[in-house]
Design a protein around this motif. Structure first.
Motif, PDB file in Angstrom:
ATOM      1  N   PHE A  15      -2.896   4.703  -2.047  1.00  7.30           N
ATOM      2  CA  PHE A  15      -3.097   3.685  -3.093  1.00  7.30           C
ATOM      3  C   PHE A  15      -3.172   2.339  -2.377  1.00  7.30           C
ATOM      4  N   THR A  60      -5.066   2.277 -11.763  1.00 11.93           N
ATOM      5  CA  THR A  60      -6.252   1.445 -11.588  1.00 11.93           C
ATOM      6  C   THR A  60      -6.703   0.845 -12.928  1.00 11.93           C
ATOM      7  N   ASN A  87       0.862  -1.178   0.000  1.00 12.44           N
ATOM      8  CA  ASN A  87       0.000   0.000   0.000  1.00 12.44           C
ATOM      9  C   ASN A  87       0.903   1.232   0.000  1.00 12.44           C
ATOM     10  N   LYS A 128      -3.556   7.732 -10.036  1.00 10.77           N
ATOM     11  CA  LYS A 128      -4.457   6.690  -9.514  1.00 10.77           C
ATOM     12  C   LYS A 128      -5.374   6.159 -10.618  1.00 10.77           C
ATOM     13  N   ASP A 142      -4.211  -1.600  -2.227  1.00  8.39           N
ATOM     14  CA  ASP A 142      -4.426  -2.809  -3.049  1.00  8.39           C
ATOM     15  C   ASP A 142      -4.353  -2.499  -4.545  1.00  8.39           C
ATOM     16  N   ILE A 143      -3.519  -1.586  -4.930  1.00 10.77           N
ATOM     17  CA  ILE A 143      -3.372  -1.259  -6.357  1.00 10.77           C
ATOM     18  C   ILE A 143      -2.028  -1.759  -6.888  1.00 10.77           C
ATOM     19  N   CYS A 144      -0.994  -1.640  -6.059  1.00  8.77           N
ATOM     20  CA  CYS A 144       0.358  -2.004  -6.507  1.00  8.77           C
ATOM     21  C   CYS A 144       0.565  -3.527  -6.467  1.00  8.77           C
TER      22      CYS A 144
END
Ligand code: 5RP
Length: 262
Positions: free
Chosen positions: A217, A116, A99, A112, A219-221
């Motif tokens: 950010f 995403t 995160n 973002k 749970d995006i990476c």
């Protein structure tokens, strides 16, 4: 040329250099913003010019768009690309779950959206960006200029009930004027010290009228590539649960540094 780089710049460079291994011919590539991402854009530009790599780049800021064009990368908008194969971007902080806090460069909104819209997001960072708990770096929040002081007060009020150490927000400045994002908005930097529940805070902030987006950010990476000043690079993949380490040979990058001399 590498001898002239500070250890932090070397660390950023090796992370960027390793990250472009994830890019393949024909890919749509999200191009992040910031000093680490700029190294990555330059590395990709070299691959385009020297190796004939064919990619389309989706920049996350006007700064990155200009650099990408300068180094020979074909630039398209997100609407033209529709979806992205891989996005590579920097971060201000990352934790053990990958995160992030982003937005130190003021480009968090496009960053973002682009991240995403990507099959995979890769973060490139020097080792100093790793933290146990997010929050030492002031959390950027993009707000519309209309009524920004009211939005600031509302945010500070909400923060009282959140699991954070500090509650102060400051308007980001550019000299004597407010810093203005590519979308014409302002940035409030939240001095939180420590964020106990980043998931909750990310959701709550975006409910406040006037807030456009926040720099958490969650749970995006997918992958972080961590660079060290001595050329070591560590790659952690959160989905695969793998960690790989190697060392980058600066000699192989001589052309790139020659390009950068001016
Ligand atoms: C820009 C960002 C940057 O990725 C972040 O600030 C890291 O920057 P740098 O690579 O210069 O340390 O989020 O909005």
């Amino acid at each position: 040329m590498t001898g002239e780089l500070s250890p932090i710049d070397k660390a950023k460079f090796v992370a960027a250099k390793r990250s472009v291994d994830f890019v393949e011919d024909g890919m749509r590539v999200g191009l992040g913003t910031g000093s680490t991402a700029a190294w990555m854009v330059r590395c990709l530009g070299e691959m385009v010019r020297a190796d004939g790599l064919k990619i389309r780049g989706i920049p996350t800021s006007t700064r990155t768009a200009e650099l990408a064009k300068e180094v020979g990368i074909e630039v398209v908008t997100l609407d033209e690309a529709r979806w992205i194969d891989v996005t590579i971007d920097g971060a201000d902080e990352f934790d053990g779950n990958l995160n992030l806090i982003k937005g130190g460069g003021g480009a968090l909104l496009q960053e973002k959206i682009v991240a995403t819209a990507s099959d995979q997001m890769i973060v490139i960072a020097d080792a100093g960006k790793e933290v146990e708990t997010l929050g030492a770096f002031p959390l950027p929040v993009e707000v519309i200029p209309f009524g920004w002081q009211t939005s600031k007060s509302l945010i500070e009020e909400f923060l009282i009930s959140m699991d954070v150490l500090g509650q102060d927000a400051s308007l980001r400045m550019n000299g004597s004027r407010p810093f203005v994002t590519d979308e014409g908005n302002y940035i409030l930097d939240l001095h939180l010290g420590r964020i106990g529940d980043a998931h909750q805070l990310a959701m709550v902030l975006n409910q406040i009228p006037g807030v456009v987006e926040n720099g958490l950010f969650i749970d995006i990476c997918d992958v972080v590539v961590i660079g060290f000043g001595d050329g070591k690079v560590e790659t952690r993949d959160i989905n695969e649960g793998t960690v790989a380490a190697d060392r980058l040979d600066f000699v192989e990058t001589e052309n790139l540094f020659t390009d950068l001399k001016d």
